[in-house]
Motif scaffolding. Structure first.
Motif, short mmCIF file in Angstrom:
data_model
loop_
_atom_site.label_atom_id
_atom_site.label_comp_id
_atom_site.label_asym_id
_atom_site.label_seq_id
_atom_site.Cartn_x
_atom_site.Cartn_y
_atom_site.Cartn_z
N THR A 161 0.84 -1.20 0.00
CA THR A 161 0.00 0.00 0.00
C THR A 161 0.88 1.25 0.00
O THR A 161 1.93 1.28 0.64
CB THR A 161 -0.93 0.02 1.22
N ILE A 162 0.42 2.25 -0.74
CA ILE A 162 1.16 3.52 -0.84
C ILE A 162 0.20 4.67 -0.54
O ILE A 162 -0.83 4.82 -1.21
CB ILE A 162 1.77 3.71 -2.24
N GLY A 163 0.55 5.45 0.47
CA GLY A 163 -0.19 6.67 0.76
C GLY A 163 0.51 7.82 0.08
O GLY A 163 1.69 8.08 0.36
N ILE A 164 -0.17 8.52 -0.82
CA ILE A 164 0.48 9.57 -1.60
C ILE A 164 -0.04 10.93 -1.16
O ILE A 164 -1.24 11.14 -1.01
CB ILE A 164 0.26 9.35 -3.12
N GLY A 165 0.88 11.85 -0.93
CA GLY A 165 0.50 13.20 -0.52
C GLY A 165 1.48 13.75 0.50
O GLY A 165 2.00 13.02 1.35
N THR A 166 1.73 15.03 0.42
CA THR A 166 2.68 15.66 1.32
C THR A 166 2.12 15.75 2.73
O THR A 166 0.91 15.60 2.96
CB THR A 166 3.02 17.08 0.82
N ASN A 167 2.98 15.98 3.70
CA ASN A 167 2.54 16.23 5.07
C ASN A 167 2.18 17.71 5.20
O ASN A 167 3.00 18.58 4.92
CB ASN A 167 3.65 15.89 6.07
N GLY A 168 0.95 17.99 5.60
CA GLY A 168 0.55 19.39 5.74
C GLY A 168 -0.50 19.79 4.73
O GLY A 168 -1.43 19.05 4.43
N MET A 169 -0.30 21.00 4.17
CA MET A 169 -1.28 21.56 3.25
C MET A 169 -0.91 21.24 1.80
O MET A 169 0.25 21.12 1.45
CB MET A 169 -1.36 23.08 3.44
N ALA A 170 -1.95 21.14 0.98
CA ALA A 170 -1.73 20.89 -0.45
C ALA A 170 -2.81 21.61 -1.24
O ALA A 170 -3.94 21.77 -0.78
CB ALA A 170 -1.77 19.39 -0.75
N SER A 171 -2.43 22.04 -2.46
CA SER A 171 -3.39 22.68 -3.36
C SER A 171 -4.31 21.60 -3.93
O SER A 171 -3.89 20.80 -4.76
CB SER A 171 -2.65 23.40 -4.49
N THR A 172 -5.56 21.56 -3.44
CA THR A 172 -6.48 20.46 -3.71
C THR A 172 -7.73 20.95 -4.44
O THR A 172 -8.24 22.04 -4.13
CB THR A 172 -6.91 19.80 -2.38
N ASP A 195 -16.99 27.93 -15.75
CA ASP A 195 -16.52 27.60 -17.10
C ASP A 195 -16.06 26.14 -17.21
O ASP A 195 -15.54 25.72 -18.25
CB ASP A 195 -15.38 28.54 -17.50
N GLY A 196 -16.20 25.37 -16.14
CA GLY A 196 -15.85 23.95 -16.19
C GLY A 196 -14.46 23.64 -15.70
O GLY A 196 -14.10 22.46 -15.56
N THR A 197 -13.64 24.67 -15.43
CA THR A 197 -12.31 24.42 -14.90
C THR A 197 -12.39 24.09 -13.41
O THR A 197 -13.41 24.34 -12.75
CB THR A 197 -11.41 25.65 -15.10
N ILE A 198 -11.31 23.53 -12.88
CA ILE A 198 -11.30 23.07 -11.49
C ILE A 198 -10.79 24.18 -10.58
O ILE A 198 -9.79 24.85 -10.87
CB ILE A 198 -10.43 21.82 -11.34
#
Length: 335
Positions: free
Chosen positions: A227-238, A245-248
């Motif tokens: 198993t692999i947990g992916i993601g930095t420790n702390g804050m992330a641009s999510t 307009d349909g953009t995220i």
């Protein structure tokens, strides 16, 4: 072609040292081979300008070339062709279960988690030429992207095609569903080693199969899970929503990964848990898994030899025949 050319008995080339000795002997003895007559005057003889006496050494040259060709033939020139056949003694079947929920577009890994994963996974697949690999994707539900296969082109193309598509899968992260689908792809496998690489960046918050139940199924079928947990420790641009307009729309949010769950899945099935906080760490994790899961390969090498000495024997025979014909015809008056 020359790199495949070899000689079975190269030690016979030592015989070539006699050729320079024979040449030296010929040069030294040549003046003594011609008869001479002393006369007080040549005025009564008609001078001739024949070139044959000057060409007589050709006979010796032909014989030396013939001897060199015979020595080469004795050394047994041959062309060596090596072919190999690889036999996999302990093949491994691997299913990669990849989280494709919206959070996988987070930008803490460059350019985002999903793209970084695809790049590293492609290298991992390329490094497993003898194994069968399949792909499972999941978010709020799961499905098989590609069944296990040895065709790496199919796998690589399917991996490139993985992308987040709004509305394609239900929202959320169904880790249990993803693991169960991967188990289903491997349960009937006859491989001696069966492995799941499950990657997620969140917590199990949906699906009708609990991760613990899926883990027990994996154990029942002898399937190991990394198993692999992916993601930095702390804050992330999510990603949090869609713009008109349909953009995220992205916002900095706290990264939440159920590490305890992932550790339990790995421990229960005999695998190992990893945490990838950046692209470099993710690459190191796949490299470590690659070392942990080794495929036993046996290589059989076959060598085919094509003898080429006959050409040199034929060449020597032609040279000797030419020498004999010249001695009996053009140079017969000198013998």
């Amino acid at each position: 072609m020359l790199e495949n050319y070899s000689f079975a008995h190269p030690q016979f080339f030592w015989l070539l040292v006699f050729i320079p000795l024979a040449i030296a002997w010929y040069v030294w003895k040549k003046p003594k081979q011609l008869a001479s007559v002393k006369m007080s005057s040549l005025q009564g003889f008609k001078a001739t300008s024949s070139i044959l006496p000057k060409l007589k050494p050709i006979l010796f040259v032909l014989r030396m070339l013939a001897i060199a060709a015979i020595i080469t033939a004795i050394a047994r020139p041959q062309i060596k062709e090596v072919s190999s056949r690889i036999k996999t003694n302990n093949g491994i079947d691997i299913v990669m279960a990849i989280d494709v929920s919206a959070s996988m577009l987070s930008r803490d890994l460059k350019p985002n988690r999903l793209s970084a994963l695809k790049r590293v996974a492609a290298e991992f697949i390329e490094g497993r030429p003898s194994d069968r690999i399949g792909l499972v994707v999941y978010a709020g539900e799961s499905f098989t992207k590609t069944p296990i296969t040895t065709d790496k082109n199919i796998i690589q193309n399917a991996l490139k095609d993985i992308k987040y598509k709004h509305g394609e899968l239900e929202g959320g992260t169904a880790i249990g569903m993803g693991l169960a689908t991967a188990v289903n792809r491997l349960k009937d496998s006859k491989a001696k080693s069966k492995v799941i690489i499950l990657l997620t960046d969140g917590v199990n918050n949906t699906g009708f199969i609990e991760p613990q139940t899926a883990s027990e199924l994996a154990v029942e079928y002898g399937i190991k899970t990394y198993t692999i947990g992916i993601g930095t420790n702390g804050m992330a641009s999510t990603p949090v929503a869609l713009n008109p307009d349909g953009t995220i729309l992205f916002r900095n949010m706290q990264v939440t990964i159920d590490e305890e769950l992932l550790k339990n899945i790995a421990t229960t099935t005999g695998g190992k848990y990893f945490r990838a906080t950046n692209s470099e760490k993710l690459a190191e994790i796949y490299e470590e898994i690659n070392k942990l899961e080794k495929t036993e390969i046996e290589e059989f090498r076959y060598t085919n030899y094509e003898e080429k000495f006959r050409l040199f024997v034929l060449f020597a025979g032609i040279l000797l025949l030419i020498e004999i014909l010249l001695r009996k015809t053009l140079f017969r008056s000198f013998i």
